[in-house]
Design a protein around this motif. Structure first.
Motif, mmCIF file in Angstrom:
data_model
loop_
_atom_site.group_PDB
_atom_site.id
_atom_site.type_symbol
_atom_site.label_atom_id
_atom_site.label_comp_id
_atom_site.label_asym_id
_atom_site.label_seq_id
_atom_site.Cartn_x
_atom_site.Cartn_y
_atom_site.Cartn_z
ATOM 1 N N PRO A 105 -7.412 4.348 8.697
ATOM 2 C CA PRO A 105 -7.310 5.686 7.975
ATOM 3 C C PRO A 105 -5.925 6.041 8.017
ATOM 4 O O PRO A 105 -5.268 5.657 9.050
ATOM 5 C CB PRO A 105 -8.102 6.777 8.495
ATOM 6 C CG PRO A 105 -8.286 6.454 10.011
ATOM 7 C CD PRO A 105 -8.259 4.749 9.955
ATOM 8 N N PHE A 106 -5.071 6.581 6.977
ATOM 9 C CA PHE A 106 -3.922 6.806 6.853
ATOM 10 C C PHE A 106 -3.776 8.219 6.134
ATOM 11 O O PHE A 106 -4.421 8.635 5.487
ATOM 12 C CB PHE A 106 -3.034 5.818 6.050
ATOM 13 C CG PHE A 106 -3.477 5.603 4.746
ATOM 14 C CD1 PHE A 106 -2.951 6.285 3.920
ATOM 15 C CD2 PHE A 106 -4.375 4.695 4.269
ATOM 16 C CE1 PHE A 106 -3.187 6.301 2.271
ATOM 17 C CE2 PHE A 106 -4.773 4.518 3.048
ATOM 18 C CZ PHE A 106 -4.013 5.229 2.145
ATOM 19 N N THR A 107 -2.251 8.743 6.326
ATOM 20 C CA THR A 107 -2.329 10.113 5.719
ATOM 21 C C THR A 107 -1.298 10.147 4.814
ATOM 22 O O THR A 107 -0.799 8.810 4.356
ATOM 23 C CB THR A 107 -1.540 11.050 6.809
ATOM 24 O OG1 THR A 107 -0.134 10.447 7.059
ATOM 25 C CG2 THR A 107 -2.344 11.209 8.030
ATOM 26 N N PHE A 108 -1.121 11.021 3.881
ATOM 27 C CA PHE A 108 -0.285 11.026 2.675
ATOM 28 C C PHE A 108 1.092 10.660 3.173
ATOM 29 O O PHE A 108 1.826 9.803 2.565
ATOM 30 C CB PHE A 108 -0.152 12.196 2.044
ATOM 31 C CG PHE A 108 0.944 12.604 1.035
ATOM 32 C CD1 PHE A 108 0.792 11.892 0.013
ATOM 33 C CD2 PHE A 108 1.847 13.531 1.321
ATOM 34 C CE1 PHE A 108 1.854 12.066 -1.077
ATOM 35 C CE2 PHE A 108 2.879 13.671 0.300
ATOM 36 C CZ PHE A 108 2.793 12.946 -0.758
ATOM 37 N N ALA A 109 1.484 11.228 4.469
ATOM 38 C CA ALA A 109 2.921 10.970 4.948
ATOM 39 C C ALA A 109 3.244 9.465 5.175
ATOM 40 O O ALA A 109 4.210 9.319 4.984
ATOM 41 C CB ALA A 109 3.212 11.816 6.011
ATOM 42 N N SER A 110 2.141 8.863 5.718
ATOM 43 C CA SER A 110 2.197 7.626 5.820
ATOM 44 C C SER A 110 2.375 6.449 4.647
ATOM 45 O O SER A 110 3.359 5.767 4.517
ATOM 46 C CB SER A 110 1.155 7.111 6.553
ATOM 47 O OG SER A 110 0.831 7.619 7.909
ATOM 48 N N LEU A 111 1.690 6.960 3.632
ATOM 49 C CA LEU A 111 1.584 6.003 2.412
ATOM 50 C C LEU A 111 3.003 6.645 1.621
ATOM 51 O O LEU A 111 3.669 5.706 1.014
ATOM 52 C CB LEU A 111 0.575 6.666 1.327
ATOM 53 C CG LEU A 111 0.603 6.008 -0.042
ATOM 54 C CD1 LEU A 111 0.634 4.376 0.139
ATOM 55 C CD2 LEU A 111 -0.408 6.438 -1.028
ATOM 56 N N ARG A 112 3.629 7.838 1.669
ATOM 57 C CA ARG A 112 4.648 8.170 1.127
ATOM 58 C C ARG A 112 5.789 7.637 1.890
ATOM 59 O O ARG A 112 6.848 6.932 0.934
ATOM 60 C CB ARG A 112 4.761 9.650 1.270
ATOM 61 C CG ARG A 112 6.450 10.393 0.750
ATOM 62 C CD ARG A 112 6.409 11.812 1.100
ATOM 63 N NE ARG A 112 6.295 12.059 2.364
ATOM 64 C CZ ARG A 112 5.985 13.129 2.847
ATOM 65 N NH1 ARG A 112 5.832 14.359 1.634
ATOM 66 N NH2 ARG A 112 5.999 13.603 4.094
ATOM 67 N N ASP A 113 5.974 7.086 3.061
ATOM 68 C CA ASP A 113 6.829 6.582 3.779
ATOM 69 C C ASP A 113 7.091 5.159 3.438
ATOM 70 O O ASP A 113 8.126 4.640 3.141
ATOM 71 C CB ASP A 113 6.794 6.633 5.370
ATOM 72 C CG ASP A 113 7.513 5.866 6.218
ATOM 73 O OD1 ASP A 113 8.657 6.011 6.393
ATOM 74 O OD2 ASP A 113 7.137 4.458 6.690
ATOM 75 N N LYS A 114 5.890 4.523 3.146
ATOM 76 C CA LYS A 114 5.820 3.013 2.950
ATOM 77 C C LYS A 114 6.112 2.933 1.392
ATOM 78 O O LYS A 114 7.062 2.068 1.276
ATOM 79 C CB LYS A 114 4.293 2.454 2.779
ATOM 80 C CG LYS A 114 3.668 2.407 4.210
ATOM 81 C CD LYS A 114 4.477 1.497 4.911
ATOM 82 C CE LYS A 114 3.500 1.163 6.207
ATOM 83 N NZ LYS A 114 4.173 0.366 7.277
ATOM 84 N N LEU A 115 5.976 3.861 0.424
ATOM 85 C CA LEU A 115 6.166 3.755 -1.075
ATOM 86 C C LEU A 115 7.825 4.134 -1.007
ATOM 87 O O LEU A 115 8.599 3.577 -2.025
ATOM 88 C CB LEU A 115 5.737 4.908 -1.826
ATOM 89 C CG LEU A 115 4.179 4.336 -2.048
ATOM 90 C CD1 LEU A 115 3.368 5.309 -3.058
ATOM 91 C CD2 LEU A 115 3.962 3.025 -2.341
ATOM 92 N N ASP A 116 8.380 5.257 -0.291
ATOM 93 C CA ASP A 116 9.757 5.513 -0.287
ATOM 94 C C ASP A 116 10.537 4.145 0.163
ATOM 95 O O ASP A 116 11.625 3.967 -0.426
ATOM 96 C CB ASP A 116 10.015 6.666 0.703
ATOM 97 C CG ASP A 116 9.613 7.889 -0.054
ATOM 98 O OD1 ASP A 116 9.284 7.831 -1.113
ATOM 99 O OD2 ASP A 116 9.761 9.026 0.898
#
Length: 223
Positions: A105-116
């Motif tokens: 599982p991951f958080t929104f912050a983790s996905l945001r970091d990857k996309l940024d």
């Protein structure tokens, strides 16, 4: 805008991923599909810049989808969004050109970091022509996260992994008390982690009605 195709078989997780992507400036969701075949059909009629790809699809493995895209000459970038932790799978992901790997599982912050970081990577190659070693190094460095995204204060990755594992072993779900028994933590601690997973779209809350009194909240993993 960076167009993103979300490939996720679980409807709840797919909607969470779509919502996450739409919250990040510079990104838009081109479509959401739920199988490998749907993903390949999408590219027969449309385009995307990036695929958020689950590996455990109902009709095929995500790696097979990547190989089919490459065989068709499609260079679309792919970020794996999966619970697969096997080293052989990770190595295979690298071999088919997957640019990022995000473990559920991951958080929104983790996905945001990857996309940024992916957006910065794309900016590095925005210009055409030859580049030197330093430009190449900077471009690939943009994909690497120097520090893992922190959990909320007082929470540990080890306990989170234990709660997630317990949830996955019980397809009918767990109450906070059952999760506490399975992981060896207190009921209050188990509920905090379960609520964290539910708030981040990684688990579903389900009221269970007993003989008397208020319903008890159970939690089911979103895979």
């Amino acid at each position: 805008m960076i167009r993103v195709l979300v490939v996720e078989d679980d409807p709840v997780a797919a909607e969470a991923h779509r919502t996450y992507v739409e919250r990040i400036a510079g990104f838009t969701v081109a479509a959401v599909v739920h199988s490998g075949a749907e993903a390949l059909r999408f590219f027969e009629r449309d385009t995307a810049d990036l695929v958020l790809l689950d590996f455990y699809l109902p009709d095929t493995h995500g790696l097979a989808v990547c190989r089919a895209l490459r065989a068709a000459g499609n260079p679309v970038d792919v970020i794996a969004v999966t619970s697969a932790r096997d080293l052989a799978v990770v190595k295979a992901a690298v071999s088919v050109g997957i640019v990022q790997y995000l473990i559920k599982p991951f958080t929104f912050a983790s996905l945001r970091d990857k996309l940024d970081r992916y957006a910065k990577f794309r900016e590095s190659f925005a210009e055409t022509g030859e580049v030197g070693q330093s430009e190449v190094d900077r471009a690939f460095a943009a994909l690497r996260s120097p520090v893992a995204t922190a959990l909320p204060k007082g929470m540990s990755g080890q306990t989170l992994d234990a709660v997630v594992s317990a949830l996955r072993e019980e397809p009918d779900g767990l109450s906070a008390g059952a999760a506490a028994t399975a992981t060896g933590v207190s009921r209050v601690t188990a509920r905090r982690y379960l609520e964290y997973l539910a708030d981040n779209g990684l688990a579903r809350r389900e009221p269970r009605y007993g003989q008397v009194g208020r319903p008890e909240v159970w939690y089911r993993a979103v895979t």
